[in-house]
Design an enzyme around this catalytic site. Structure first.
Site, PDB file in Angstrom:
ATOM      1  N   GLY A 121       0.823  -1.192   0.000  1.00  0.00           N
ATOM      2  CA  GLY A 121       0.000   0.000   0.000  1.00  0.00           C
ATOM      3  C   GLY A 121       0.861   1.246   0.000  1.00  0.00           C
ATOM      4  N   CYS A 122       0.265   2.371  -0.376  1.00  0.00           N
ATOM      5  CA  CYS A 122       1.041   3.608  -0.476  1.00  0.00           C
ATOM      6  C   CYS A 122       1.513   4.102   0.890  1.00  0.00           C
ATOM      7  CB  CYS A 122       0.239   4.672  -1.212  1.00  0.00           C
ATOM      8  SG  CYS A 122      -1.428   4.953  -0.576  1.00  0.00           S
ATOM      9  N   TYR A 123       0.593   4.227   1.843  1.00  0.00           N
ATOM     10  CA  TYR A 123       0.996   4.656   3.179  1.00  0.00           C
ATOM     11  C   TYR A 123       1.978   3.672   3.819  1.00  0.00           C
ATOM     12  CZ  TYR A 123      -2.903   8.086   3.283  1.00  0.00           C
ATOM     13  OH  TYR A 123      -3.776   9.131   3.041  1.00  0.00           O
ATOM     14  N   PRO A 124       1.708   2.350   3.774  1.00  0.00           N
ATOM     15  CA  PRO A 124       2.666   1.408   4.351  1.00  0.00           C
ATOM     16  C   PRO A 124       4.043   1.471   3.705  1.00  0.00           C
ATOM     17  CG  PRO A 124       0.550   0.335   4.111  1.00  0.00           C
ATOM     18  CD  PRO A 124       0.448   1.673   3.408  1.00  0.00           C
ATOM     19  N   THR A 125       4.114   1.815   2.414  1.00  0.00           N
ATOM     20  CA  THR A 125       5.420   1.929   1.773  1.00  0.00           C
ATOM     21  C   THR A 125       6.291   2.936   2.507  1.00  0.00           C
ATOM     22  OG1 THR A 125       4.622   1.265  -0.405  1.00  0.00           O
ATOM     23  CG2 THR A 125       6.612   2.613  -0.346  1.00  0.00           C
TER      24      THR A 125
END
Length: 309
Positions: free
Chosen positions: A114-118
């Site tokens: 995911g974008c935030y988890p990246t």
């Protein structure tokens, strides 16, 4: 050798940006289904089983349905851009910098981060592995993203007359990214996540504030920065900045697509408090760029081919 790539969900934002990154590349023959067939199970089954690689740009339930359409004996390799399989057994987590490019290259099924988890994992996971940050720490994450990550409905809302300037959400404390952050950082507790959206189409800043002086490991901000720099020393995608931002970090409304990831460690005098910060394009390393990076690895191609890191 030419690889056939089926994009299931090619009309969405992620699918369109993947196709744009693959346009003109002779290594791939890219195809998708037209509007009349894209929800036809028989047409999807045929496409999914005939492709060398299928990239799923779908809502979670549709992504699970797509996996069910694939013949168990099929050698079609999968990159799932949804959050459906990011902590599932038998799936490789498609963050090559964290899991190793060889593991991605050898995988049959890859789940795109995911974008935030990246941003969060790029900052925290290496430091937890090194024992510099405790796995049982109550981590908090403050993040802001461009509105393109919210899909067509949110894009229309932000581009309409009277659009909001800022949207904060996730107040039920049950965001779908939480299991992914906890699992792949090796944490004992879920993170406290405060996401928000601003009126810029693309871009993302993810921040992890830390009271280093309260930790038993007693880390120093400079030590954290040095550890991250060493961890990503060979990466052509992730850059650890030697200095903290001067004054401010910005998300530009007119930002161009970008597939890199910048990391900053900001410490106070003495280094006992820190703000770990990641800046990325939510549609780049946060979605489509990451998918193409993983596709390159699956197909034995240079990792950053077709990307703008």
């Amino acid at each position: 050798m030419t690889h056939t790539v089926f994009i299931d969900g090619a009309a969405g934002t992620t699918g369109l940006e993947i196709a744009e990154r693959l346009a003109g590349r002779s290594e791939f023959t890219v195809f998708s289904l037209d509007d009349e067939k894209r929800k036809d199970p028989a047409a999807r089954r045929e496409a999914l089983n005939e492709a060398d690689v299928a990239i799923l740009c779908l809502p979670d339930e549709a992504a699970r349905e797509a996996i069910g359409l694939i013949d168990p004996a099929s050698r079609t390799r999968i990159i799932d851009a949804s959050s459906a399989h990011r902590t599932s057994e038998g799936w490789c987590y498609g963050f090559p910098e964290l899991v190793g490019p060889d593991r991605v290259a050898d995988a049959l099924r890859v789940s795109n981060p995911g974008c935030y988890p990246t941003g969060f994992l790029a900052l925290v996971a290496p430091l937890v592995r090194e024992g510099l940050l405790p796995a049982d720490w109550p981590f908090t994450v403050n993040a802001v993203s461009g509105y393109s990550g919210g899909g067509k409905a949110l894009i229309e809302r932000f581009e309409a007359d009277g659009a909001p300037a800022f949207r904060s959400y996730g107040y039920d404390l049950a965001h779908k990214h939480l299991p992914e952050m906890k699992a792949h950082a090796g944490l004992e507790h879920p993170v406290l996540f405060a996401p928000s959206v601003v009126s810029a189409y693309r871009g993302m800043i993810v921040e992890v504030p830390l009271h280093l002086g309260a930790m038993a490991t007693d880390p120093h901000a400079d030590t954290l920065r040095d550890a991250l720099a060493a961890f990503y020393a060979d990466s052509r995608v992730v850059t650890v900045r030697e200095k903290a931002p001067i004054g401010e970090l910005l998300l530009e409304r007119s930002a161009e697509p970008w597939d890199g990831l910048e990391l900053f460690v900001c410490g106070n005098e003495g280094g006992w408090n820190a703000r770990l910060v990641a800046r990325l394009d939510n549609l780049g390393k946060g979605a489509s760029g990451a998918a193409v990076q993983n596709l390159n690895l699956l197909c034995g191609l240079p990792e950053t081919a077709g990307l703008r890191p």
